[in-house]
Enzyme design. Sequence first.
Site: not given
Length: 229
Positions: A112-114, A162-163
């Site tokens: 998720v994310c970074t 996930g972004g």
Amino acid sequence: MAPTSERLNTAANPVNVGIFLFPGMTMIDAYAPLQVLALSDLVNVFTFAATSAPLPCDAGVMLIPQYDFANLPEVDVLMVPGGANPETQMQDPGVQSVLRQLGQRAQYVTSVCTGSLILAQTGLLDGYRTTVHWAYSEALKRFPKVIHDDRRLVHDRNRISGGGITAGLDFALYLIGELGGPAEGAAMELLLEYDPQPPFASGDPHQAPLALRQAIQAQVNDMAKVLFD
């Protein structure tokens, strides 16, 4: 909201989902998916870190890992959340070694994310499509073998990402659907009344005003300078 003892279904062999925690991480990256997954008997979800000592997230709250690297159960789904500047985890040889080993054995490798930047450093995303928080897409270019897919949720074989921060909820619901079928995911979505209606309609960087996007990008570049050098 249903109590956690009221599960949606019963699975004979729940999948172990291990969520990696680290100092300075964004709490919601990990704990939003954890809350969703904990409601389903399809999975046994737990957290782990390099040590079992409490660690601070970027909101100043102390997080307590359930396991450390030494006593970690088998991980079927490896999940790596992100933070404003994940560089320390990217450059920690101990962390990188453990995540690489876990990912090589896992059924799914997810982020998720970074968190995708941490995984990219391990080599586990080489040849795969992945997403990342939009403001960190430039940082992902340091990994030429990783294919950036500019979408909120990306699934490439057994890699799922996930972004931005809130995409962790989409990720968790999608994972439940992947493991138990669309009906399971749909039921969980309704149980959680997941029907987001953002008040400012600026969460999509493609729709947000250019000046606002530039201001947020500058803020991110300042928080994680080393990633953009």
